[in-house]
Design an enzyme around this catalytic site. Structure first.
Site, short mmCIF file in Angstrom:
data_model
loop_
_atom_site.label_atom_id
_atom_site.label_comp_id
_atom_site.label_asym_id
_atom_site.label_seq_id
_atom_site.Cartn_x
_atom_site.Cartn_y
_atom_site.Cartn_z
N SER A 175 2.33 -31.73 -20.52
CA SER A 175 1.35 -32.06 -21.54
C SER A 175 1.73 -33.39 -22.22
O SER A 175 1.92 -34.39 -21.54
CB SER A 175 1.24 -30.91 -22.55
OG SER A 175 0.10 -31.05 -23.35
N ASP A 406 -8.00 -27.07 -16.04
CA ASP A 406 -7.50 -27.58 -17.31
C ASP A 406 -8.34 -28.76 -17.80
O ASP A 406 -8.40 -29.80 -17.14
CB ASP A 406 -6.04 -28.01 -17.12
CG ASP A 406 -5.40 -28.52 -18.39
OD1 ASP A 406 -5.97 -28.30 -19.48
OD2 ASP A 406 -4.32 -29.13 -18.30
N HIS A 432 -2.99 -25.65 -17.48
CA HIS A 432 -2.02 -26.58 -18.06
C HIS A 432 -0.61 -26.24 -17.60
O HIS A 432 -0.08 -25.18 -17.93
CB HIS A 432 -2.13 -26.47 -19.58
CG HIS A 432 -1.91 -27.74 -20.32
ND1 HIS A 432 -2.62 -28.90 -20.05
CD2 HIS A 432 -1.09 -28.05 -21.35
CE1 HIS A 432 -2.24 -29.85 -20.88
NE2 HIS A 432 -1.31 -29.38 -21.68
#
Length: 485
Positions: A175, A406, A432
């Site tokens: 991320s 995602d 994710h």
């Protein structure tokens, strides 16, 4: 998306392999939940070193204590590789036992992890005023990593009574920390053999309309239609009796209707972002087909799966976000500061066919920034992308991975370029960080077990490619005796 085959365009082989809110802010909350889950850590033994507060000032020599962790059980002493696991926008309470543990075993690597400045116990200040937050940025964080990398390498050399020796290093992140991983390789190529940017959000976006569009694609026509109807019904009922509507969701504490609508949008996002689409869509589609109240059905989901942990609801309250007292719950304020000053990722409603309310536009986000931090802040995404390159990042030896479902993948690099392979892991619940966490991505699967992914083969295929590239790039570091440019 769910029907696509694994798309992993590997251009290197042709020439020779990481919400806000419901978003990355949810990433912070998910990681905080993982932090409390027993057995999810390889180690939680804390170590500390003195870090510079301002890396860009020649006269400011102040320092703060920054927390880190090390796990050496798999380390091939003394010349094994060092895997630097970058902690992102949340408290970092240890080294998580995800797929990195499997990689460390395979390569005989040490695992170390540095807590991001300001988060958790690594804050330079006890009061988080807007003025005190001025040293919170990705640029300062990258220098933290570089300084720490040198500190740790030197400590190993002292420990093994050697000098001028460099272990091969490899950097990992998911991320926002996935973006940091890519940016670290970009800015400090001599300090790492390569990096893995799992769901790495390297493109700063002001009006992130693709986010909501991807939620619709991942949901499918029936679930998307149900979510759109829920938004319309809630907006209508807020006009009639807002207290009753908010109480139905257990969110009566939220004074502002637009913040409440953001909460409802985020609750849907996390189902796709973290690999639990059926948890959301099956009951909603069933309710619509049977003529039941869709708002009641969605309220049950939100209360059961989204605001079921302490502090979750408060992260949508501007008064809470405005609290400058340092605490274990400060992560949301800190991430909003980074959003409001640097990266944006404003999840605004598209002009047509939106799932989220049209009230959630750029003005909503900018007003929130002003209300929380007491002044007009503006994220200069243009300069951020100029500085790092966005998806045109001019680096090498970075692996980008993204889950097909995602919505964050539209802020990542999805097309391969020389020396930077990009892989899309396609399956119904691949979201994710699926390559590191398996499915669903929350709660974490130990060692990133992929058996609950609807297509474990899709995850395994990408992991095989990750290993091939790591093996190649680490061997090149061994050949040169240093991290390679």
């Amino acid at each position: 998306m769910a029907g696509f085959s694994v798309a992993c365009v590997l251009s290197l082989l042709l020439s020779l392999f990481v919400t806000f809110h419901g978003s990355i802010a949810s990433e912070s909350r998910v990681l905080s939940q993982l932090n409390k889950a027993k057995g999810y850590y390889l180690t939680d033994e804390e170590h500390w070193f003195n870090q510079t507060i301002d890396h860009f000032s020649p006269t400011d020599h102040r320092v703060f204590e920054q927390r880190y962790y090390e796990y050496l059980d798999y380390f091939r002493v003394p010349d094994g590789p060092i895997f630097l696991m970058i902690c992102g926008e949340s408290t970092c309470n240890g080294i998580v036992n995800d797929y990195s543990a499997v990689l460390a075993k395979k390569f005989g690597a040490a695992l170390i992890s540095l807590e991001h400045r300001y988060y958790g116990k690594s804050s330079p200040f006890n009061v988080l005023t807007t003025e005190n937050l001025r040293f919170l940025s990705s640029k300062q964080a990258l220098f933290d990593l570089a300084v720490f990398r040198q500190y740790y390498q030197d400590s190993l050399n002292v420990k093994w009574n050697r000098s001028n020796i460099e272990n091969p290093w490899f950097v990992f992140g998911v991320s926002y920390s996935g973006a940091l991983s890519a940016w670290f390789r970009l800015k400090f190529p001599h300090l790492t053999c390569g990096s893995l940017a799992s769901s790495g959000v390297v493109l700063s976006i002001f009006n992130f309309t693709e986010f909501d569009k991807q939620v619709g694609v991942s949901a499918g026509p029936d679930c998307k239609g149900a979510l759109q109807e829920i938004t319309r019904l809630v907006e209508q009922r807020l006009l009639d009796n807002e207290i009753a509507v908010k109480s139905l969701f257990g969110a009566e504490k939220l004074e502002r209707n637009d913040d409440f609508l953001y909460l409802l949008a985020d609750a849907a996002v996390t189902a796709f972002q973290y690999g639990n689409p059926d948890q959301l869509c099956v009951p909603l589609v069933d309710a619509k087909k049977s003529g039941k109240d869709l708002v009641d059905a969605y309220a049950s989901y939100v209360k059961k799966y989204y605001i079921n942990t302490p502090g979750q609801l408060e992260t949508y309250d501007r008064r809470y976000l405005g609290n400058t007292t340092l605490s274990s719950d400060s992560g949301s304020r800190l991430w909003w500061y980074q959003v409001c000053t640097e990266v944006a990722y404003f999840q605004v409603a598209p002009s047509n066919d939106s799932i989220r309310s049209s009230k959630l536009d750029a003005r909503y986000h900018l007003d929130l920034c002003r209300d929380v931090f007491g002044e007009d802040l503006y994220p200069d995404v243009y300069l951020t992308n100029i500085y790092y390159g966005g998806t045109r990042i001019a680096a090498s030896k970075i692996i980008f991975t993204n889950g097909s479902q995602d919505p964050w993948r539209h802020a990542s690099k999805q097309i391969s370029s020389p020396d930077m392979p990009s892989c899309i892991i396609s399956c119904h619940n691949c979201g994710h960080g699926s390559d590191m966490r398996g499915c669903p991505q929350s709660p974490l699967n130990l060692e990133g077990d992929a058996q609950n992914c609807t297509s474990p083969e899709a995850v395994h295929k990408v992991r095989h490619q990750i290993i091939e590239y790591m093996d190649l790039w680490l061997s090149q570091c061994h050949d040169t005796g240093r991290s390679s440019i």
